[in-house]
Design a protein around this motif. Structure first.
Motif, PDB file in Angstrom:
ATOM      1  N   PRO A   9      35.923  40.011  33.128  1.00 29.87           N
ATOM      2  CA  PRO A   9      36.744  39.022  32.550  1.00 29.87           C
ATOM      3  C   PRO A   9      38.242  39.760  32.245  1.00 29.87           C
ATOM      4  O   PRO A   9      38.104  40.880  32.636  1.00 29.87           O
ATOM      5  CB  PRO A   9      36.274  39.102  30.834  1.00 29.87           C
ATOM      6  N   VAL A  10      39.383  39.049  32.056  1.00 30.00           N
ATOM      7  CA  VAL A  10      40.511  39.599  31.718  1.00 30.00           C
ATOM      8  C   VAL A  10      40.594  39.855  30.216  1.00 30.00           C
ATOM      9  O   VAL A  10      40.108  39.194  29.409  1.00 30.00           O
ATOM     10  CB  VAL A  10      41.622  38.383  31.939  1.00 30.00           C
ATOM     11  N   ALA A 132      38.984  48.832  41.962  1.00 32.17           N
ATOM     12  CA  ALA A 132      38.254  49.579  40.912  1.00 32.17           C
ATOM     13  C   ALA A 132      38.674  48.597  39.659  1.00 32.17           C
ATOM     14  O   ALA A 132      40.038  48.258  39.546  1.00 32.17           O
ATOM     15  CB  ALA A 132      38.760  51.050  40.713  1.00 32.17           C
ATOM     16  N   PRO A 133      37.743  48.387  38.877  1.00 31.24           N
ATOM     17  CA  PRO A 133      37.928  47.666  37.553  1.00 31.24           C
ATOM     18  C   PRO A 133      38.667  48.502  36.565  1.00 31.24           C
ATOM     19  O   PRO A 133      38.889  49.736  36.689  1.00 31.24           O
ATOM     20  CB  PRO A 133      36.423  47.540  37.011  1.00 31.24           C
ATOM     21  N   ALA A 147      38.741  42.777  34.744  1.00 32.92           N
ATOM     22  CA  ALA A 147      39.515  42.353  36.011  1.00 32.92           C
ATOM     23  C   ALA A 147      40.967  42.515  36.129  1.00 32.92           C
ATOM     24  O   ALA A 147      41.438  42.870  37.126  1.00 32.92           O
ATOM     25  CB  ALA A 147      39.077  41.063  36.606  1.00 32.92           C
ATOM     26  N   ALA A 148      41.605  42.419  34.784  1.00 32.19           N
ATOM     27  CA  ALA A 148      42.965  42.663  34.675  1.00 32.19           C
ATOM     28  C   ALA A 148      43.301  42.828  33.051  1.00 32.19           C
ATOM     29  O   ALA A 148      42.318  42.484  32.231  1.00 32.19           O
ATOM     30  CB  ALA A 148      43.837  41.391  35.057  1.00 32.19           C
ATOM     31  N   SER A 357      48.567  47.277  39.647  1.00 30.02           N
ATOM     32  CA  SER A 357      48.248  45.800  40.054  1.00 30.02           C
ATOM     33  C   SER A 357      47.201  45.361  38.974  1.00 30.02           C
ATOM     34  O   SER A 357      46.100  46.059  38.765  1.00 30.02           O
ATOM     35  CB  SER A 357      47.589  45.479  41.500  1.00 30.02           C
ATOM     36  N   GLY A 358      47.543  44.333  38.457  1.00 33.51           N
ATOM     37  CA  GLY A 358      46.638  43.699  37.420  1.00 33.51           C
ATOM     38  C   GLY A 358      46.719  44.138  36.065  1.00 33.51           C
ATOM     39  O   GLY A 358      46.122  43.731  34.982  1.00 33.51           O
ATOM     40  N   TYR A 359      47.668  44.909  35.655  1.00 34.63           N
ATOM     41  CA  TYR A 359      48.183  45.396  34.143  1.00 34.63           C
ATOM     42  C   TYR A 359      49.499  44.653  33.859  1.00 34.63           C
ATOM     43  O   TYR A 359      50.603  44.899  34.890  1.00 34.63           O
ATOM     44  CB  TYR A 359      48.311  46.822  34.154  1.00 34.63           C
ATOM     45  N   TYR A 360      49.587  43.943  32.889  1.00 36.85           N
ATOM     46  CA  TYR A 360      50.937  43.352  32.468  1.00 36.85           C
ATOM     47  C   TYR A 360      51.051  43.520  31.052  1.00 36.85           C
ATOM     48  O   TYR A 360      50.034  43.241  30.177  1.00 36.85           O
ATOM     49  CB  TYR A 360      50.991  41.909  32.868  1.00 36.85           C
TER      50      TYR A 360
END
Length: 467
Positions: A9-10, A132-133, A147-148, A357-360
């Motif tokens: 999941p996010v 990597a998760p 996932a993010a 990538s994937g972190y906001y």
């Protein structure tokens, strides 16, 4: 057995307005998600100032995806021109939103995030990193894979310091019990702390002004109540506004009331006071020192604004602006030396991206120390980020903002003060202006010589900031 990020999941950190907006968009997109909220209920930070009225009317305080989820229930939309209190925002909007079928079982309360990293990767290691998760660790030891990560944790838990040089004043930590958080409930739960006592409100923003007005009113009915207004700058023009000549009548009224209190002597203005030390007097009071000057009070209200906490993501690769603590690309668009909350250009996933990538970070945390944040801006950030996570880059980059344009949020630096003192709040605003642009492009904003000029703005009853 390795776990694919695609099966995870996010994780959304924070169940405040922007965190729940992100959740609503994730639900609409059919993406798996979980929301982690450190408090016992939604918007726990806002609940601490539920007595305070927002400067934005309801029309700017409700996210589009959230509205669509609520319209599937028996929810009754508030009058869009009314100004909600923090409590109204929770009770009439966020609490019902959290109970919708799409969100209800996806929110974990009492889930304080203390660290976010990549499984098997510290900040240095590169090869295979993006596959990597994410590993999210909670204070109770539980760990989740994601996932993010959408970080909407906000900044309320990390107020700016009282020290005039950006670090705690000498003795500030030791005298923490003498310091009240911003926006205390002067007429409610905190009344006894202020009634009949001497209080210093530190800061020059509208949150400071609100507290000063409430304390001034309290002084009329509680003998012995004394109020001091401690600021670093010399000129309080930004806080006072234009009075009767102000193009924004409500802002002018707020400033005029405060100015009248100061002129009457009911609020004592202590200007050019950069706090260097705080000590305990022999009778248990707090003494503020600035050079040879001294101020002695019973309680200090810290209304100097907030800053983001990046400690929990210290093992992620972040590209932070060295001044504001936002992403480097976002910083020039929100710089309080040049922008008000209503002149921030449209921005979305492109400006919010980090090397990780994937972190906001979204919402107030995305703005770092800039006090120019609007709820409407945070909602559009969340929408854009979720669209990108869903692979819909056309929608992610079609960033549009409908903001109340105003000069109220311009930095105190224009008046010889400090942007920290602005406290992150803004006053009533004129007519809304819709602006749109592809992410990554700036817009002309009416800035001249470092001072904000508002062009063709018409006063309305709508207010506009710091939802």
């Amino acid at each position: 057995m390795s776990v694919s990020s695609k099966d995870l999941p996010v994780v959304v950190i924070g169940a405040g307005p922007v965190g729940l907006a992100a959740a609503a968009h994730l639900a609409e997109r059919g993406l798996r998600f979980v929301v982690l909220e450190s408090g016992p209920g939604v918007a726990a930070a806002i609940d601490e100032w539920r007595h305070v009225k927002l400067f934005s009317p309801w029309r700017y305080d409700i996210d589009g995806a959230a509205r669509r989820l609520l319209e599937q229930t028996s929810w009754i939309e508030p009058n869009l021109d009314d100004l909600p209190t923090g409590g109204d925002l929770i009770d009439a909007y966020l609490a019902p939103l959290a109970k919708t079928p799409q969100l209800a079982d996806r929110i974990q309360y009492g889930a304080q995030v203390i660290a976010v990293t990549r499984v098997g990767f510290d900040r240095v290691r590169t090869a295979g990193r993006e596959d990597a998760p994410f590993l999210v660790r909670l204070a109770d030891g539980e760990e989740l894979l994601a996932a993010a990560v959408i970080d909407a944790a906000g900044t309320w838990r990390r107020p700016n310091v009282l020290g005039g040089s950006g670090i705690p004043a000498r003795g500030e930590t030791e005298l923490a019990d003498a310091v009240s958080a911003a926006l205390p409930d002067v007429f409610g739960r905190d009344r006894e702390r202020f009634a009949g006592r001497r209080t210093a409100v530190v800061g020059a923003g509208h949150s400071a002004a609100t507290t000063l007005l409430e304390l001034g009113e309290l002084a009329e009915t509680e003998p012995g109540t004394e109020v001091l207004w401690v600021v670093r700058g010399e000129d309080q023009a930004r806080t006072y506004g234009g009075g009767d000549a102000d193009e924004l009548p409500a802002r002018g009224a707020l400033g005029a009331r405060l100015k009248k209190l100061v002129q009457s002597g009911r609020v004592e203005l202590v200007s050019s006071f950069r706090i260097e030390a705080i000590t305990r007097t022999t009778d248990g009071r707090a003494e503020l020192a600035a050079g040879d000057r001294r101020v002695v009070v019973d309680t200090i209200v810290n209304s100097t604004g907030f800053r983001p906490d990046h400690d929990m993501v210290g093992e992620l690769r972040l590209d932070l602006d060295p001044i504001l603590g936002s992403t480097r690309q976002l910083a020039p668009l929100i710089d309080p030396n040049q922008h008000s909350c209503g002149t921030v250009p449209p921005h979305g996933v492109d400006e919010l991206q980090h090397p990780e990538s994937g972190y906001y970070a979204v919402g107030a945390k995305a703005y770092g120390r800039a006090p120019t944040f609007l709820l409407a801006t945070g909602y559009e950030q969340a929408r854009s980020v979720v669209a990108a996570l869903a692979g819909d880059w056309e929608a992610a980059r079609d960033v549009q903002l409908n903001l109340p344009e105003t000069g109220v949020c311009s930095s105190n630096l224009a008046f010889g003060g400090s942007s920290d003192e602005a406290g992150g709040c803004c006053g009533p605003a004129p007519e809304a202006v819709t602006i749109s642009a592809p992410a990554g492009r700036g817009l002309a904003t009416g800035i001249s010589g470092g001072l904000l000029t508002v062009v063709e703005s018409k006063p309305t009853t709508q207010s506009g900031c710091c939802g």
